[in-house]
Design an enzyme around this catalytic site. Sequence first.
Site, PDB file in Angstrom:
ATOM      1  N   CYS A  92      33.320  72.489  -9.366  1.00  0.00           N
ATOM      2  CA  CYS A  92      32.158  73.252  -9.750  1.00  0.00           C
ATOM      3  C   CYS A  92      32.540  74.623 -10.274  1.00  0.00           C
ATOM      4  O   CYS A  92      33.699  75.017 -10.269  1.00  0.00           O
ATOM      5  CB  CYS A  92      31.188  73.416  -8.586  1.00  0.00           C
ATOM      6  SG  CYS A  92      31.966  73.519  -6.992  1.00  0.00           S
ATOM      7  N   GLY A 109      31.083  71.621 -13.922  1.00  0.00           N
ATOM      8  CA  GLY A 109      30.232  70.748 -13.124  1.00  0.00           C
ATOM      9  C   GLY A 109      28.911  70.505 -13.807  1.00  0.00           C
ATOM     10  O   GLY A 109      28.242  71.454 -14.237  1.00  0.00           O
ATOM     11  N   ASN A 161      33.565  76.604  -4.824  1.00  0.00           N
ATOM     12  CA  ASN A 161      34.370  75.810  -5.738  1.00  0.00           C
ATOM     13  C   ASN A 161      35.650  75.434  -5.013  1.00  0.00           C
ATOM     14  O   ASN A 161      36.378  76.299  -4.522  1.00  0.00           O
ATOM     15  CB  ASN A 161      34.708  76.619  -6.994  1.00  0.00           C
ATOM     16  CG  ASN A 161      35.610  75.848  -7.954  1.00  0.00           C
ATOM     17  OD1 ASN A 161      35.610  74.627  -7.970  1.00  0.00           O
ATOM     18  ND2 ASN A 161      36.379  76.566  -8.747  1.00  0.00           N
ATOM     19  N   GLY A 162      35.921  74.143  -4.948  1.00  0.00           N
ATOM     20  CA  GLY A 162      37.113  73.674  -4.257  1.00  0.00           C
ATOM     21  C   GLY A 162      36.793  72.497  -3.367  1.00  0.00           C
ATOM     22  O   GLY A 162      35.785  71.807  -3.534  1.00  0.00           O
ATOM     23  N   TYR A 205      43.465  71.356 -18.530  1.00  0.00           N
ATOM     24  CA  TYR A 205      42.162  70.785 -18.884  1.00  0.00           C
ATOM     25  C   TYR A 205      40.980  71.576 -18.357  1.00  0.00           C
ATOM     26  O   TYR A 205      39.996  71.769 -19.066  1.00  0.00           O
ATOM     27  CB  TYR A 205      42.084  69.346 -18.358  1.00  0.00           C
ATOM     28  CG  TYR A 205      40.753  68.667 -18.611  1.00  0.00           C
ATOM     29  CD1 TYR A 205      40.497  68.060 -19.839  1.00  0.00           C
ATOM     30  CD2 TYR A 205      39.768  68.622 -17.635  1.00  0.00           C
ATOM     31  CE1 TYR A 205      39.276  67.441 -20.090  1.00  0.00           C
ATOM     32  CE2 TYR A 205      38.550  67.996 -17.872  1.00  0.00           C
ATOM     33  CZ  TYR A 205      38.308  67.408 -19.095  1.00  0.00           C
ATOM     34  OH  TYR A 205      37.107  66.801 -19.328  1.00  0.00           O
TER      35      TYR A 205
END
Length: 533
Positions: free
Chosen positions: A23, A55, A129-130, A315
């Site tokens: 995210c 996300g 995030n993670g 990416y």
Amino acid sequence: MPLRDGRLSHDIDPSDRPPQDACGVFGVWVPADQASRAEVSKLTYYGLYALQHRGQESAGIAVSDGSRIVVFKDMGLVAQVFDESVLNTLRGHIAVGHCRYSTTGAPTWENAQPTFRSTDEGGLALVHNGNLINTLELATRLEPGVLTATTDTEVLTALLATRERGPEVPGLDESSPLDGAPNDGPPPGCRSDNGARANGHSSAVRGEVVTRGGGPLAAAREILPATRGAYSLVFMDEETLYAARDPEGIRPLVLGKLEDRGWVVASETAALDIVGARFVREIEPGEMVAIDGDGVRSERFAEPRPKGCLFEYVYLARPDTTIAGRSVQATRVEVGRRLAREHPVEGDMVIPTPESGTPAAIGYAEASGIPYGQGLVKNSYVGRTFIQPSQTIRQLGIRLKLNPLREAIEGKRLIVVDDSIVRGNTQRAIVSMLRDAGAAEVHVRISSPPVAWPCFYGIDFATRAELIAGNLSVEEIRDSIGADSLGYISLDELISASHIAKDNLCRACFDGVYPIEVERDARGKYLLEATRS
């Protein structure tokens, strides 16, 4: 693939999704007297819009006006969840926002973020995030029935809002604010948290119910050292914006400054650019910051053990983002140059798989002297339709995303550059499509090493059994996708192009060396769902 509301996600072929990050997170604080002019909900909207690539399942924003926190979230893209009328109701001077791709917990409304918890002192809203790797262990600290969602973020929010008994935590030392702190130096020292409220609150953890004061900052000092895995957190109460990053610093998190004393925290520097914030520095691994009317304060809750994600360069991050002082675009172009030197081949034109392969294709063309060209046209709006594709349409597969420029590629020897191969279905379809369009030869070059190992730190890679490089050699992969030749950049060359020391990077998806050990029973996306069955 249809969502519960009938809309389609970005996936045309759910069996061959590209790598998905957990995210994007965003937070903003402005002085209360500037709330009406700053419009923090709209700043957060635009920040999330800039982070949409991280996300696409759900989006949400929480806003505080100093006395209460309001949360709005839903399934879908940022632009689908929010419109002008919704944003106009989210008024205040502090906000946190989130766009989600699920790596722990199902893609449901209940699991969308921000998560929220009421406390005796007010409220707590958090975005993450993670991916945590000791979620089940942390969940055992909570009383049964406390959790209302099935994510590691929900567990962490509940613990921060209702923490168990622990040692008394000393106050912070005095120091200067962070404005202008260098990106490559240690974070400034600490100073007293005059904004912390002294009221006590009750704990909902297992064992004796206790009453403790100190607010989210004191709670985080107790909980975060026991939290393992990847986490870049942004959270808030009614008065203060907080941010914290795991000791390994696996996922990115940056600090920026708005004009007129406002501050922003975001997953990527590109989000700072979009809202007009000036980049100050990265939040350091093992660091926590608090932002309120007294300024910005910093402290360490753990010793740093830097292990930034190498795949961010390949990416995940936007090309216009900067990581560790280096442009992601510049890194990807350099990777392409090195790829050309490692895996030269005769050809007539270098083409990217748009858009993820574009920077590396530019670098490959520069180093090889072979002309760069456009051979594939991408439909930017694929997956945004309300029409559910029939099986017949689904069989068209990659053609819904990409279409070849026949006149540009017919009779030519093509070098196709892409960022990675996960399962191989997409590359197989691209090679076939280019041959059908008249390409004489198709040589595939990949700007990452083979992705052979799953990620447990916030990228939804498949299990190793589903990863094509986890089961086949490079030559076998070449044969599987039907290419005339196949070359991956080496891990050493990719690391060198990043300008970061090998020991300061997480390379687990490429070499299987995990910086944080993951127990087998802690693996899997639906751990908390399983405990309910």
